[in-house]
Scaffold this motif. Sequence first.
Motif, short mmCIF file in Angstrom:
data_model
loop_
_atom_site.label_atom_id
_atom_site.label_comp_id
_atom_site.label_asym_id
_atom_site.label_seq_id
_atom_site.Cartn_x
_atom_site.Cartn_y
_atom_site.Cartn_z
N ARG A 213 0.82 -1.20 0.00
CA ARG A 213 0.00 0.00 0.00
C ARG A 213 0.86 1.26 0.00
N GLU A 214 1.92 1.27 0.81
CA GLU A 214 2.66 2.52 0.99
C GLU A 214 4.13 2.44 0.56
N LEU A 215 4.88 1.60 1.30
CA LEU A 215 6.34 1.75 1.25
C LEU A 215 6.94 1.42 -0.10
N SER A 221 9.70 5.80 -5.43
CA SER A 221 9.59 7.15 -5.99
C SER A 221 10.67 8.06 -5.44
N ILE A 222 10.99 7.89 -4.16
CA ILE A 222 12.01 8.76 -3.57
C ILE A 222 13.37 8.48 -4.22
N ILE A 223 13.66 7.20 -4.42
CA ILE A 223 14.94 6.88 -5.08
C ILE A 223 14.95 7.41 -6.51
N GLY A 317 -1.72 1.09 -4.14
CA GLY A 317 -0.29 1.34 -4.32
C GLY A 317 0.03 1.68 -5.77
N MET A 318 -0.51 0.89 -6.69
CA MET A 318 -0.14 1.08 -8.09
C MET A 318 -0.78 2.32 -8.70
N VAL A 319 -1.94 2.72 -8.20
CA VAL A 319 -2.60 3.92 -8.73
C VAL A 319 -1.71 5.14 -8.52
N LYS A 320 -0.99 5.13 -7.40
CA LYS A 320 -0.17 6.31 -7.08
C LYS A 320 1.01 6.45 -8.03
N ALA A 364 2.00 14.41 -1.93
CA ALA A 364 0.98 13.74 -2.73
C ALA A 364 0.56 12.43 -2.07
N ASP A 365 1.54 11.74 -1.48
CA ASP A 365 1.22 10.48 -0.81
C ASP A 365 0.27 10.72 0.36
N ALA A 366 0.53 11.79 1.12
CA ALA A 366 -0.34 12.12 2.24
C ALA A 366 -1.75 12.43 1.74
N LEU A 367 -1.84 13.19 0.64
CA LEU A 367 -3.15 13.52 0.09
C LEU A 367 -3.89 12.25 -0.35
N PHE A 368 -3.14 11.31 -0.96
CA PHE A 368 -3.75 10.04 -1.37
C PHE A 368 -4.31 9.30 -0.16
#
Lengths: 377, 270
Positions: A213-215, A221-223, A317-320, A364-368
């Motif tokens: 879901r998250e990590l 994305s961060i990398i 997870g994949m939608v993001k 954006a992750d927080a908004l999701f």
Amino acid sequence: MIPPMERPDFQISLIDAAQRVTIKGAMTLPHATTTEADFQTIATDRDVHLDLSGVTRFDTSAAWIIASLDARLKDAGQTLEINGTSEEIKSLLRSVTAAMPTPTVVEQPKMTFMDWVASIGQSMASAFMYLAELVGFLGLFLARLVRSLRHPKDFRLTALFHHCEEVGLKAVPIVALMAFLIGVVLAFQGSTQLKQFGAEVFVVDLIAISILRELGILLTSIIVAGRTASAFTAAIGSMKMREEIDAMASLGLDPAMMLFVPRILALVIMLPILGLIANVMGLLGGGLMAWIDLGISPALFMTRLVEGTDINHVIIGMVKAPVFALIIGVVGCHAGMQVKSNAESLGRMTSSAVVAAIFAVIVADALFSIFFAGIGM
Amino acid sequence: MNQPNDTDREVVISIRGLRNQFGSQVVHDNLDLDIYRGEIIGIVGGSGTGKSVLLRTIAGLNRPKAGSVEVLGIDVLNAHQDGRADAGVNWGVMFQDGALFSSLTVRENVEVPMRTVDGLDPQLRRALADLKISMAGLPYFAGDKYPSELSGGMRKRAGLARALALDPQIVFLDEPTAGLDPIGAADFDQLILGLSRSLGLTVFLVTHDLDTLHAICDRIAVLAEKRVLVTGTMQDMLTVDHPWVHEYFHGVRARAALDTKAAASGPTKD
Ligand SMILES: Nc1ncnc2c1ncn2[C@@H]1O[C@H](COP(=O)(O)OP(=O)(O)O)[C@@H](O)[C@H]1O
Ligand SMILES: [Mg+2]
């Protein structure tokens, strides 16, 4: 050949209404501080006769010291008379006196409360401007994407493949390793806590939900933001710096079509794939650790994973992923276009692109999270 | 300009049998050159004839394959840096486009070499840096600016101010007027001439600018065929019988430069 330099010898004596200053030795930079201190002791309430006949060496620092003495005496209404100088010293003194800088002190205006409020307003406004520019950039990308659907000839397929390789394929090792290790850490930390309740088997849910879901996608994305946003900014920025972008435009080539579309599209295609790889590797790492640490066999892990974990987590997870990809690509390309014609701005924009991309991805992750919680997923 | 005879002038730079080579490409071979105190010597030559390499070699930035370079009687190729400084041998180099440190203001740039002087009061150092900036023809406020905030011409002046920070006896300038507009270039020429005369500077000037050669150079050295082909005044150059030298000093641009010089100095002469 030149004897070791002694500190110059300085003497003041009073003659009638004037003072006589005699100086001998090398008046050069290494002794400028003491010489200047000596000259500061000369009173400015009477004329000065300066005797330089014993001076062996003389440089611009000496000329500056004498020229400042001259200025001080002039201000006090006295005169300076210089004796015993060679032609070289005279010419140096002349040019230094002519060049004496007159400090133009710029009054720093005091910061009032209103200025402070205004500066806050200004930074808010520029933040909104930045956001508006990013949205404009996104619009430009989408417009060019639609255009390339209508005119497939304009689309640069080779560039797309090249960038897919750069941003996707070459990032696979680091992303896979990172996700594997995160899975291992989650399983290890989770199992020590869950053991206390005898609920070891829930470690599977813990790993699955947090990674899927998250990590998995967030850390990928961060990398990618660190790797790719900076690469986009550096590549486009250095082209901007060398006026290559202007050259393109003057040749009738559209920079957005040539540069932005292949890059951002490559990210949109590759980031979900990288996220998928991260998910698999994360589960693998977690499963391995659960097996070693808790004795949960791979078969049990699989059953628990399939039965206990809602498919929604994977979908969320994949939608993001494509959204994060758009953010990273737009921030990177936009920063590249902000580069000015000097190398410092290239470095500054490259690092600020990375910071902005990572920050935007996390926001954006927080908004999701809020959004999905709102619709009950 | 009436220069004294060559024999009774002090040689400050003496190069003998210099050989520079990069891989199999020989840039200089058996090159000899003498430079006298207080003169402005212009180095000319076609692109890639090794003018910059010669400058870098004398300034100690490039090690030659063979030959000797003596500056003020010191063998700079073998002397230790400290030994050179103790003997009071120092020089400044002005690089193309200034080569200023981009993270420092212009004033801080000029202060950098002064920081090597022990016991120099910071306030005095600042004042002397301001003096050097002013002598290089920059306004006072330029000291607080960063290099990226200056125009190309101002950066060159700031680079010159830094090269002059320690009152060197010799300065090396690599194409100082390249990329300047004609007025800016003429101003820069006059700045170099003025500083050279008032500070007693010896100036080693690599240039392509015929106007500069006319306006300020006491002597010209032509680099060709891997060595210094001829040295002499502008008048001497006009009589040299070598294809490149002839083309350079008799070409269309050379004539134009000569004409402007004649036109400029004509009415004022009496
Ligand atoms: N560090 C180096 N390594 C290899 N070749 C060099 C180096 N520096 C200069 N050269 C070569 O030496 C030649 C002379 O260069 P340069 O002195 O820069 O010419 P110019 O007379 O135009 O200033 C050129 O052909 C250049 O390629
Ligand atoms: Mg060169």
